[in-house]
Scaffold this motif. Structure first.
Motif: not given
Length: 118
Positions: A46-49, A72-74, A78-79, A83-92
């Protein structure tokens, strides 16, 4: 609105990242660039990305696959504050499982994570 999906491009492919950067540079409008990253991404990856994709000047993050991880803590640690989180996905089921990011939901996930660890 631009989505850059990290699953589709390796952060280690410098030429691929430069290609995306050239495309973004060619657009004259103000861009709202969202970096898409899986909640299952390992801490060091995640840090590298986040570091390597920073050249694309993303300003928001979409965190996917929250249903596929217990931690999800790790990732959240690193955020960067800008850089705000705009959306999340919780399924397929797309688009049903895409949600606006909610601080309370993310905090409750962190709390559950701590309870299971203890």
């Amino acid at each position: 609105l631009v989505f850059v999906d990290t699953a589709g491009r390796s952060q280690k492919n410098n030429m691929g990242l430069a290609e995306i950067r050239n495309i973004l540079d060619g657009v004259s409008a103000n861009l709202d660039v969202h970096l898409v990253m899986s909640a299952t991404t390992k801490y060091r990856d995640a840090i590298d990305i986040l570091t390597r994709f920073n050249q694309l000047m993303y300003n928001k993050l979409i965190i996917t696959k929250l249903d596929e991880t217990n931690t999800i803590g790790p990732l959240l640690s690193v955020l960067k504050p800008d850089k705000k989180i705009s959306y999340i996905t919780t399924g397929q089921s797309v688009p049903d499982d895409i949600e606006l990011a909610d601080k309370e939901k993310l905090l409750s996930m962190l709390t559950l994570e701590e309870l299971h660890a203890g």
